[in-house]
Write a protein that holds these residues in place. Structure first.
Motif, mmCIF file in Angstrom:
data_model
loop_
_atom_site.group_PDB
_atom_site.id
_atom_site.type_symbol
_atom_site.label_atom_id
_atom_site.label_comp_id
_atom_site.label_asym_id
_atom_site.label_seq_id
_atom_site.Cartn_x
_atom_site.Cartn_y
_atom_site.Cartn_z
ATOM 1 N N PHE A 1 -16.511 0.447 33.706
ATOM 2 C CA PHE A 1 -15.356 -0.379 33.160
ATOM 3 C C PHE A 1 -15.643 -1.594 32.464
ATOM 4 O O PHE A 1 -15.343 -1.799 31.336
ATOM 5 N N LEU A 2 -16.772 -2.048 32.902
ATOM 6 C CA LEU A 2 -17.248 -3.599 32.609
ATOM 7 C C LEU A 2 -17.950 -3.491 31.315
ATOM 8 O O LEU A 2 -17.594 -3.935 30.413
ATOM 9 N N LEU A 3 -18.867 -2.331 31.142
ATOM 10 C CA LEU A 3 -19.421 -2.126 29.699
ATOM 11 C C LEU A 3 -18.450 -1.463 28.767
ATOM 12 O O LEU A 3 -18.476 -2.005 27.623
ATOM 13 N N ALA A 4 -17.628 -0.914 29.161
ATOM 14 C CA ALA A 4 -16.454 -0.311 28.333
ATOM 15 C C ALA A 4 -15.851 -1.583 27.616
ATOM 16 O O ALA A 4 -15.460 -1.754 26.521
ATOM 17 N N PHE A 5 -15.219 -2.440 28.528
ATOM 18 C CA PHE A 5 -14.628 -3.925 28.021
ATOM 19 C C PHE A 5 -15.426 -4.626 27.249
ATOM 20 O O PHE A 5 -15.028 -5.115 26.379
ATOM 21 N N LEU A 6 -16.641 -4.571 27.540
ATOM 22 C CA LEU A 6 -17.748 -5.517 26.729
ATOM 23 C C LEU A 6 -17.841 -4.791 25.252
ATOM 24 O O LEU A 6 -17.889 -5.553 24.392
ATOM 25 N N ILE A 7 -17.952 -3.565 25.200
ATOM 26 C CA ILE A 7 -18.056 -2.900 24.074
ATOM 27 C C ILE A 7 -16.813 -3.247 23.030
ATOM 28 O O ILE A 7 -16.641 -3.349 21.935
ATOM 29 N N LEU A 8 -15.462 -3.072 23.907
ATOM 30 C CA LEU A 8 -14.153 -3.244 23.192
ATOM 31 C C LEU A 8 -14.374 -4.768 22.656
ATOM 32 O O LEU A 8 -13.866 -4.927 21.457
ATOM 33 N N GLY A 9 -14.765 -5.673 23.191
ATOM 34 C CA GLY A 9 -14.867 -7.166 22.868
ATOM 35 C C GLY A 9 -15.831 -7.171 21.619
ATOM 36 O O GLY A 9 -15.312 -7.762 20.551
#
Length: 411
Positions: free
Chosen positions: A252-260
């Motif tokens: 989830f951390l990587l997913a939200f980083l990619i979203l940013g």
């Protein structure tokens, strides 16, 4: 709009209203796929069967390459829970990922190609509102699937799979992969200017990481922590003393980083374009492109070549595992004793591997044929076939051309 998230809630409600039937269908389909396997694997709880499966799936490098590893090092501990966790986690995570990639590309990059996003932007809607609504919908979809998947396994009350925390760990580690790969698709959608290229690059990365994890799982498991796809099974659900929520958190951390990063890229680009410009077309077409079959082949050649190369690479990787199986069989006394002789062991293990391998590959190949054939429906919905029907071209020829190309490509 100076407020990039303005009217996100309105678009979110619109997406839910438009896609609710498809989302419900996906949820039921995923539950039928993942949860139904729990009861069917109950035969593995037999100690004698567990010992055989331990040799097949834990000690056999080919099966580890297919499904992923397990930290269990004693056959007596390889019960139904660890068996289900090892064989189902990666496959379920991949299925979640594929659904998310297709959905995100169709609702983001493809809608830009079709001019729908530009129509939305003509109203009082923020530049990031449509993307944020899509992310909210995808996150909600994966969370609902995770909760329902965990509860559906729990209510079956199968020995070894009736621990609620373990069921939630299995469900969230797989659904987190769905959200992560949806964000990868969103990122590639900002970079590339076509939906087909976006989808191809995202699936290409997914396939590459799958092949990389096959190699690292057999040689050095700790390297898998650098591979986001490996996080799907490194949580080790149902393995007491090794269950780990860190993999879910990292996903989830990587997913939200990619979203940013996707947000930043989208704010700086215009609608309908990407950061990689489209390749300039030829001034004059090749002779092979003349005629309707040549036109269809020209439009579909990138997808066909991509799938054929991916199939070839998978064949090389899976084929190389037979050599590893030969070494494994010849150097393992337990295998020879279990199957009474080296030749019997080789035949049994190879046969088990081939059945599993053909089951997976047949699904991939069938999906390839379906995607090629449904391109005809996509072209019709965009009213591109109307111009062709104005020519001396029958509907039968259109259908038979798409069908023949799909069949030949699958073969």
């Amino acid at each position: 709009m100076k407020q990039p998230l303005y009217n996100t809630g309105v678009l979110f409600k619109t997406l839910i209203k438009r896609d609710w039937f498809k989302l419900v269908f996906w949820i039921l389909g995923m539950l039928a796929f993942a949860a139904s396997g729990a009861g069917k694997m109950e035969v593995a709880s037999n100690p004698a069967t567990s010992s055989t499966l331990y040799t097949m799936f834990v000690k056999n490098p080919a099966m580890v390459g297919l499904f992923g590893p397990t930290p269990i090092n004693n056959p007596t501990n390889y019960s139904l829970g660890p068996i289900f966790g090892q064989t189902m986690t990666l496959i379920t995570g991949l299925t979640f990922a594929i659904i998310s990639i297709i959905y995100v590309v169709n609702r983001s990059r493809k809608e830009e190609d079709d001019g729908i996003t530009e129509l939305f932007r003509s109203y009082s809607i923020g530049k990031l509102a449509n993307t944020t609504a899509l992310v909210m919908e995808l996150l909600l979809l994966n969370l609902i699937m995770a909760v329902l998947l965990a509860l559906s396994i729990e209510v079956q009350n199968v020995a070894g799979l009736n621990h609620l925390e373990s069921n939630f760990l299995f469900a969230f580690t797989t659904s987190a992969q769905g959200f992560l790969w949806g964000m990868f698709a969103l990122l590639f959608g900002q970079i590339f200017s076509e939906a087909s290229t976006t989808k191809g690059m995202t699936f290409g990365l997914l396939g590459l990481l799958y092949i990389v994890r096959m190699l690292t799982d057999v040689t050095n498991l700790s390297i898998g922590w650098f591979n986001p796809l490996s996080w799907s099974y490194l949580a080790f659900p149902y393995v007491k003393g090794h269950e780990n929520w860190l993999a879910v958190f990292l996903t989830f951390l990587l997913a939200f980083l990619i979203l940013g990063i996707s947000y930043i890229l989208e704010l700086k680009r215009d609608v309908g374009v990407g950061y990689f410009p489209e390749r300039k077309a030829r001034l004059h077409g090749k002779k092979g492109y003349f005629g309707f079959p040549g036109l269809v082949l020209n439009l579909e050649k990138k997808m066909i070549i991509g799938w054929l190369l991916a199939s070839f690479v998978l064949g090389l990787v899976y084929g190389s595992m037979f050599g590893q199986m030969d070494q494994f069989i010849s150097s393992n006394k337990t295998v020879k004793e279990l199957f009474v002789g080296n030749e019997t062991a080789a035949s049994a293990i190879r046969g088990n591997f081939m059945v599993t391998l053909f089951s997976i590959l047949s699904i991939l190949i069938a999906a390839f044929g379906v995607i090629l054939l449904t391109k005809m429906v996509s072209e019709e919905r965009k009213n591109r076939l109307e111009a062709l029907y104005a020519l001396p071209l029958s509907r039968l020829k259109v259908y038979s051309t798409y069908l023949l190309i799909a069949i030949l490509s699958v073969i």
